[in-house]
Design a protein around this motif. Structure first.
Motif, PDB file in Angstrom:
ATOM      1  N   TYR A 274      -2.078   7.210  -9.813  1.00  0.00           N
ATOM      2  CA  TYR A 274      -1.633   7.521  -8.590  1.00  0.00           C
ATOM      3  C   TYR A 274      -2.115   9.472  -8.256  1.00  0.00           C
ATOM      4  CZ  TYR A 274       1.283   9.807  -4.799  1.00  0.00           C
ATOM      5  OH  TYR A 274       1.928  10.102  -3.746  1.00  0.00           O
TER       6      TYR A 274
ATOM      7  N   ILE B  76      -0.813   6.270  -1.448  1.00  0.00           N
ATOM      8  CA  ILE B  76      -1.117   4.704  -1.797  1.00  0.00           C
ATOM      9  C   ILE B  76      -0.941   3.344  -1.201  1.00  0.00           C
ATOM     10  CG2 ILE B  76       1.390   4.705  -2.361  1.00  0.00           C
ATOM     11  CD1 ILE B  76       0.272   4.758  -5.582  1.00  0.00           C
ATOM     12  N   SER B  77      -2.046   3.372  -2.415  1.00  0.00           N
ATOM     13  CA  SER B  77      -2.689   2.020  -1.763  1.00  0.00           C
ATOM     14  C   SER B  77      -1.544   0.830  -2.174  1.00  0.00           C
ATOM     15  CB  SER B  77      -4.363   2.128  -2.084  1.00  0.00           C
ATOM     16  OG  SER B  77      -4.198   1.484  -3.267  1.00  0.00           O
ATOM     17  N   ARG B  78      -1.301  -0.401  -1.639  1.00  0.00           N
ATOM     18  CA  ARG B  78      -0.832  -1.247  -2.029  1.00  0.00           C
ATOM     19  C   ARG B  78      -1.504  -1.761  -3.498  1.00  0.00           C
ATOM     20  NH1 ARG B  78       3.683  -4.307   0.057  1.00  0.00           N
ATOM     21  NH2 ARG B  78       2.877  -2.825   1.522  1.00  0.00           N
ATOM     22  N   GLU B  79      -2.310  -1.628  -3.399  1.00  0.00           N
ATOM     23  CA  GLU B  79      -3.484  -2.123  -4.796  1.00  0.00           C
ATOM     24  C   GLU B  79      -2.474  -1.532  -5.907  1.00  0.00           C
ATOM     25  OE1 GLU B  79      -5.782  -4.014  -1.268  1.00  0.00           O
ATOM     26  OE2 GLU B  79      -5.041  -1.365  -1.725  1.00  0.00           O
ATOM     27  N   LYS B  80      -2.720   0.293  -5.771  1.00  0.00           N
ATOM     28  CA  LYS B  80      -2.319   0.855  -7.352  1.00  0.00           C
ATOM     29  C   LYS B  80      -0.521   0.813  -7.248  1.00  0.00           C
ATOM     30  CE  LYS B  80      -5.870   4.157  -6.808  1.00  0.00           C
ATOM     31  NZ  LYS B  80      -5.931   5.694  -6.547  1.00  0.00           N
TER      32      LYS B  80
ATOM     33  N   GLN C 249       0.645   6.156   3.397  1.00  0.00           N
ATOM     34  CA  GLN C 249      -0.550   6.137   3.175  1.00  0.00           C
ATOM     35  C   GLN C 249      -0.888   6.538   2.007  1.00  0.00           C
ATOM     36  OE1 GLN C 249      -2.226   6.406   7.210  1.00  0.00           O
ATOM     37  NE2 GLN C 249      -1.795   3.577   7.183  1.00  0.00           N
TER      38      GLN C 249
ATOM     39  N   LEU D  84       4.284   4.448  -0.144  1.00  0.00           N
ATOM     40  CA  LEU D  84       2.728   3.215   0.525  1.00  0.00           C
ATOM     41  C   LEU D  84       2.869   3.468   2.066  1.00  0.00           C
ATOM     42  CD1 LEU D  84       1.628   0.986  -0.123  1.00  0.00           C
ATOM     43  CD2 LEU D  84       3.137  -1.204  -0.255  1.00  0.00           C
TER      44      LEU D  84
END
Length: 288
Positions: free
Chosen positions: A67, A112-116, A110, A107
């Motif tokens: 992150y 950080i992405s959900r994948e991260k 926005q 999250l």
């Protein structure tokens, strides 16, 4: 009651029972070396976990890897302040699992992405489950019904346990059963070590083995697995040229928050946390 072959601390039948019963809540586990872990479940699946000797270092390391753009020093003051700012959380969020709610906010905003988020949570869960398997005399202290909302990402409990168990099996197969990955390495016999490697190799090694970075932190910094790092150091440890030492964790912001407000003990009591002595006196032992 929950027997399985030796080598694991939290028995697999217990994991399966939590999954089959669609358990939602918190399971707290305590080891004999003062480790304490909290595992959060939702309908039998793992939602998050925290605790152990290096809960703060784990959090900062994983966020620095997935992150934060600056991993050169994940523990510098600016990084710690940015990644542990709990000032906007309410009391339940702070003390039940502030890490989880900071991920939620990042999250939702926005940042950080959900994948991260998935990668961070999975790595944290695997580390916690690995450490639980390495623990001695594990007991189950409490099972709370508190629920973390919303559910950011859910993991199949058995599948994740199998992954952690495989890592623990490989660790043991490499003669590392008594080597704790949260320990730091320090050169204890520099003259002897210099004789066994080139000047360039010694210089590179000595820059890493400062007694302040754990094996996991060296792994993150070098991009090599913790297993490879530990295995490569093992013969020097056994020869006495390198020593593994404990390195303290950083201060948990929740403890700092309640200490400053004068409500630490009351807040601990309010959510059912007891002293370690009470944990061992009242807890249910689940492994030898």
């Amino acid at each position: 009651m929950f027997d399985e072959p030796s080598g694991t601390s939290l028995p697999l039948p217990h994991i399966k029972k939590l999954k089959a019963n669609l358990f939602t809540g918190r399971v707290t586990l305590v080891g004999s070396a003062n480790q304490r872990w909290c595992l959060h479940f939702y309908l039998g699946r793992l939602l998050y976990a925290t605790g152990g000797h290096h809960a703060m270092r784990r959090w900062l390391r994983q966020l620095s890897l997935h992150y934060s753009p600056d991993f050169s020093d994940p523990y510098k003051t600016d990084n710690i302040q940015n990644l542990t700012d709990i000032s906007h959380l309410n009391e339940f969020e702070i003390f039940s699992c502030w890490e989880y709610f900071l991920l939620r906010d990042a999250l939702q905003n926005q940042e950080i992405s959900r994948e991260k988020v998935t990668a961070i949570v999975q790595e944290i869960l695997l580390e916690v489950l690995f450490d639980i398997q390495q623990a001695d005399a594990l007991i189950e202290d409490t099972i709370g019904q508190e629920q973390l909302n919303p559910q950011l990402v859910l993991f199949d409990t058995e599948q994740l346990w199998a992954m952690a168990h495989q890592a623990w099996r490989q660790w043991k197969q490499n003669q590392l059963a008594t080597v704790f990955p949260d320990r730091a390495a320090v050169i204890s016999r520099s003259a002897r070590l210099r004789q066994e490697m080139s000047p360039a190799a010694y210089q590179a090694l000595s820059s890493l083995l400062d007694g302040q970075r754990s094996l996991r932190e060296i792994s993150a910094q070098t991009g090599r697995s913790t297993l490879v790092v530990a295995t490569s150091l093992l013969m020097y440890v056994e020869a006495g040229n390198i020593t593994l030492v404990e390195v303290p964790d950083l201060i948990d912001p929740a403890e700092r928050f309640y200490s400053q407000s004068g409500n630490l003990l009351a807040s601990h009591s309010a959510i059912g946390n007891s002293s370690r002595a009470q944990n061992f006196a009242q807890g249910t032992r689940i492994a030898g």
